[in-house]
Design a protein around this motif. Structure first.
Motif, PDB file in Angstrom:
ATOM      1  N   PHE A  63       0.855  -1.414   0.107  1.00 24.46           N
ATOM      2  CA  PHE A  63       0.016   0.100  -0.048  1.00 24.46           C
ATOM      3  C   PHE A  63       0.894   1.367   0.046  1.00 24.46           C
ATOM      4  O   PHE A  63       0.459   2.275  -0.577  1.00 24.46           O
ATOM      5  CB  PHE A  63      -0.960   0.015   1.110  1.00 24.46           C
ATOM      6  N   GLN A  64       2.060   1.121   0.842  1.00 17.91           N
ATOM      7  CA  GLN A  64       3.016   2.463   0.677  1.00 17.91           C
ATOM      8  C   GLN A  64       3.353   2.904  -0.799  1.00 17.91           C
ATOM      9  O   GLN A  64       3.718   3.852  -0.904  1.00 17.91           O
ATOM     10  CB  GLN A  64       4.133   2.212   1.700  1.00 17.91           C
ATOM     11  N   LYS A  65       3.715   1.569  -1.719  1.00 19.08           N
ATOM     12  CA  LYS A  65       3.856   1.795  -2.960  1.00 19.08           C
ATOM     13  C   LYS A  65       2.971   2.530  -3.666  1.00 19.08           C
ATOM     14  O   LYS A  65       3.197   3.307  -4.500  1.00 19.08           O
ATOM     15  CB  LYS A  65       4.377   0.681  -3.585  1.00 19.08           C
ATOM     16  N   ILE A  66       1.836   2.394  -3.307  1.00 23.16           N
ATOM     17  CA  ILE A  66       0.525   2.953  -4.088  1.00 23.16           C
ATOM     18  C   ILE A  66       0.573   4.474  -3.598  1.00 23.16           C
ATOM     19  O   ILE A  66       0.456   5.508  -4.518  1.00 23.16           O
ATOM     20  CB  ILE A  66      -0.821   2.363  -3.782  1.00 23.16           C
ATOM     21  N   ILE A  67       0.746   4.720  -2.410  1.00 26.45           N
ATOM     22  CA  ILE A  67       0.697   6.145  -1.852  1.00 26.45           C
ATOM     23  C   ILE A  67       1.797   6.916  -2.336  1.00 26.45           C
ATOM     24  O   ILE A  67       1.684   8.040  -2.745  1.00 26.45           O
ATOM     25  CB  ILE A  67       0.776   6.026  -0.050  1.00 26.45           C
ATOM     26  N   SER A  68       2.801   6.286  -2.557  1.00 32.18           N
ATOM     27  CA  SER A  68       4.449   6.925  -3.021  1.00 32.18           C
ATOM     28  C   SER A  68       4.111   7.384  -4.357  1.00 32.18           C
ATOM     29  O   SER A  68       4.427   8.477  -4.822  1.00 32.18           O
ATOM     30  CB  SER A  68       5.379   6.016  -2.794  1.00 32.18           C
ATOM     31  N   SER A  69       3.353   6.449  -5.178  1.00 39.17           N
ATOM     32  CA  SER A  69       3.255   6.823  -6.570  1.00 39.17           C
ATOM     33  C   SER A  69       2.190   7.962  -6.856  1.00 39.17           C
ATOM     34  O   SER A  69       2.441   8.554  -7.529  1.00 39.17           O
ATOM     35  CB  SER A  69       2.536   5.620  -7.436  1.00 39.17           C
ATOM     36  N   LEU A  70       1.155   7.669  -5.830  1.00 39.85           N
ATOM     37  CA  LEU A  70       0.109   8.936  -5.816  1.00 39.85           C
ATOM     38  C   LEU A  70       0.859  10.301  -5.603  1.00 39.85           C
ATOM     39  O   LEU A  70       0.520  11.184  -6.201  1.00 39.85           O
ATOM     40  CB  LEU A  70      -1.118   8.712  -4.597  1.00 39.85           C
ATOM     41  N   VAL A  71       1.694  10.258  -4.717  1.00 36.39           N
ATOM     42  CA  VAL A  71       2.233  11.645  -4.270  1.00 36.39           C
ATOM     43  C   VAL A  71       3.253  11.980  -5.313  1.00 36.39           C
ATOM     44  O   VAL A  71       3.318  13.105  -5.866  1.00 36.39           O
ATOM     45  CB  VAL A  71       2.998  11.435  -2.812  1.00 36.39           C
ATOM     46  N   ASP A  72       4.201  11.124  -5.750  1.00 36.26           N
ATOM     47  CA  ASP A  72       5.268  11.392  -6.564  1.00 36.26           C
ATOM     48  C   ASP A  72       4.530  11.658  -7.947  1.00 36.26           C
ATOM     49  O   ASP A  72       5.086  12.649  -8.903  1.00 36.26           O
ATOM     50  CB  ASP A  72       6.330  10.239  -6.879  1.00 36.26           C
ATOM     51  N   ASP A  73       3.632  10.973  -8.365  1.00 37.50           N
ATOM     52  CA  ASP A  73       3.440  10.957  -9.691  1.00 37.50           C
ATOM     53  C   ASP A  73       1.846  11.994  -9.974  1.00 37.50           C
ATOM     54  O   ASP A  73       1.909  12.212 -11.383  1.00 37.50           O
ATOM     55  CB  ASP A  73       2.872   9.695 -10.338  1.00 37.50           C
ATOM     56  N   ILE A  74       1.347  12.113  -8.887  1.00 37.22           N
ATOM     57  CA  ILE A  74       0.014  13.211  -9.259  1.00 37.22           C
ATOM     58  C   ILE A  74       0.027  14.100  -8.404  1.00 37.22           C
ATOM     59  O   ILE A  74      -0.159  15.415  -8.906  1.00 37.22           O
ATOM     60  CB  ILE A  74      -1.170  12.091  -9.074  1.00 37.22           C
ATOM     61  N   VAL A 127       7.013  13.813   3.881  1.00 34.21           N
ATOM     62  CA  VAL A 127       5.851  14.257   4.839  1.00 34.21           C
ATOM     63  C   VAL A 127       4.440  14.214   4.286  1.00 34.21           C
ATOM     64  O   VAL A 127       3.801  13.819   4.806  1.00 34.21           O
ATOM     65  CB  VAL A 127       6.148  15.878   5.403  1.00 34.21           C
ATOM     66  N   ILE A 128       4.247  14.623   2.850  1.00 37.17           N
ATOM     67  CA  ILE A 128       2.904  14.644   2.200  1.00 37.17           C
ATOM     68  C   ILE A 128       2.819  13.075   2.177  1.00 37.17           C
ATOM     69  O   ILE A 128       1.591  12.717   2.306  1.00 37.17           O
ATOM     70  CB  ILE A 128       3.171  15.233   0.843  1.00 37.17           C
ATOM     71  N   ASN A 129       3.630  12.020   2.007  1.00 34.18           N
ATOM     72  CA  ASN A 129       3.330  10.786   1.905  1.00 34.18           C
ATOM     73  C   ASN A 129       2.950  10.168   3.185  1.00 34.18           C
ATOM     74  O   ASN A 129       1.793   9.443   3.338  1.00 34.18           O
ATOM     75  CB  ASN A 129       4.793   9.887   1.535  1.00 34.18           C
ATOM     76  N   PHE A 130       3.261  10.378   4.317  1.00 39.28           N
ATOM     77  CA  PHE A 130       2.911  10.180   5.727  1.00 39.28           C
ATOM     78  C   PHE A 130       1.698  10.635   5.994  1.00 39.28           C
ATOM     79  O   PHE A 130       1.030   9.942   6.298  1.00 39.28           O
ATOM     80  CB  PHE A 130       3.938  10.761   6.627  1.00 39.28           C
ATOM     81  N   ILE A 131       1.410  12.016   5.546  1.00 40.95           N
ATOM     82  CA  ILE A 131       0.000  12.644   5.857  1.00 40.95           C
ATOM     83  C   ILE A 131      -1.011  11.741   5.109  1.00 40.95           C
ATOM     84  O   ILE A 131      -2.094  11.562   5.723  1.00 40.95           O
ATOM     85  CB  ILE A 131       0.140  13.919   5.686  1.00 40.95           C
ATOM     86  N   LEU A 132      -0.612  11.539   3.781  1.00 39.96           N
ATOM     87  CA  LEU A 132      -1.714  10.739   3.016  1.00 39.96           C
ATOM     88  C   LEU A 132      -1.936   9.474   3.499  1.00 39.96           C
ATOM     89  O   LEU A 132      -2.931   8.836   3.569  1.00 39.96           O
ATOM     90  CB  LEU A 132      -1.176  10.762   1.471  1.00 39.96           C
ATOM     91  N   MET A 133      -0.658   8.858   3.734  1.00 38.48           N
ATOM     92  CA  MET A 133      -0.985   7.246   4.286  1.00 38.48           C
ATOM     93  C   MET A 133      -1.828   7.329   5.745  1.00 38.48           C
ATOM     94  O   MET A 133      -2.774   6.583   5.880  1.00 38.48           O
ATOM     95  CB  MET A 133       0.288   6.912   4.735  1.00 38.48           C
ATOM     96  N   ALA A 134      -1.553   8.400   6.533  1.00 40.80           N
ATOM     97  CA  ALA A 134      -2.240   8.485   7.754  1.00 40.80           C
ATOM     98  C   ALA A 134      -3.667   8.792   7.580  1.00 40.80           C
ATOM     99  O   ALA A 134      -4.565   8.299   8.219  1.00 40.80           O
ATOM    100  CB  ALA A 134      -1.638   9.466   8.749  1.00 40.80           C
ATOM    101  N   LEU A 135      -4.116   9.711   6.613  1.00 39.23           N
ATOM    102  CA  LEU A 135      -5.330   9.836   6.276  1.00 39.23           C
ATOM    103  C   LEU A 135      -6.047   8.563   5.771  1.00 39.23           C
ATOM    104  O   LEU A 135      -7.159   8.443   6.088  1.00 39.23           O
ATOM    105  CB  LEU A 135      -5.245  11.066   5.409  1.00 39.23           C
TER     106      LEU A 135
END
Length: 160
Positions: A41-52, A101-109
């Motif tokens: 799931f972390q890979k999905i969130i990282s892609s969401l942050v980095d790519d979108i 930090v944005i990755n962390f906030i999205l993952m926590a959300l």
């Protein structure tokens, strides 16, 4: 002084037996599955942050690329973080930190909403379980649990 843990039958268990018992507990297996799914799931969130998200933030901030936001600590000047790393320069990578930090906030959300929905579902199932009609009753003579439609207790044979 070494003490061996004994099982229910009173037999001593070795370290291998204790470890096997520890691993086979349900909560350890559940935790292992959670860690594996969390990693994916972390890979999905990282892609969401980095790519979108980060490209949108870059667009809103006039084309700023946060991955290339850094401070060179040795006083040199480099166009990109890659160039600074290749030169072996010490850098303070605050752009990468912002991304993490944005990755962390999205993952926590996302986890917050998953836990919130699971708690809501659990409360709903618990309420339905409480509202379900009783299918058993207690024998007034022997206090055994019996079918609600029984006219005679199968344990003490008393008439109900």
């Amino acid at each position: 002084m070494t003490e061996k843990i004994k099982d229910v039958a009173g037999k001593s268990k070795g370290v291998a037996g204790e470890f096997r018992e520890f691993i086979m507990r349900g909560n350890v297996l559940d935790m292992a599955v959670g860690v594996i799914i969390g990693g994916a799931f972390q890979k999905i969130i990282s892609s969401l942050v980095d790519d979108i998200i980060m490209p949108l933030i870059g667009l809103l901030t006039g084309g700023v690329d946060f991955n290339n936001k850094f401070i060179v600590l040795d006083g040199g000047s480099y166009d990109t973080l890659e160039a600074a790393k290749e030169a072996g320069a010490a850098t303070l990578n605050y752009g990468t930190f912002i991304t993490v930090v944005i990755n962390f906030i999205l993952m926590a959300l996302v986890i917050f909403f998953i836990v919130k929905s699971m708690n809501k579902l659990s409360a709903k199932l618990e309420k339905e379980k409480e509202e379900a009609p009783a299918i058993t009753k207690i024998c007034p003579h022997c206090k055994s649990e019996i079918n609600i439609e029984a006219t005679r207790c199968p344990h003490c044979t008393s008439e109900l």
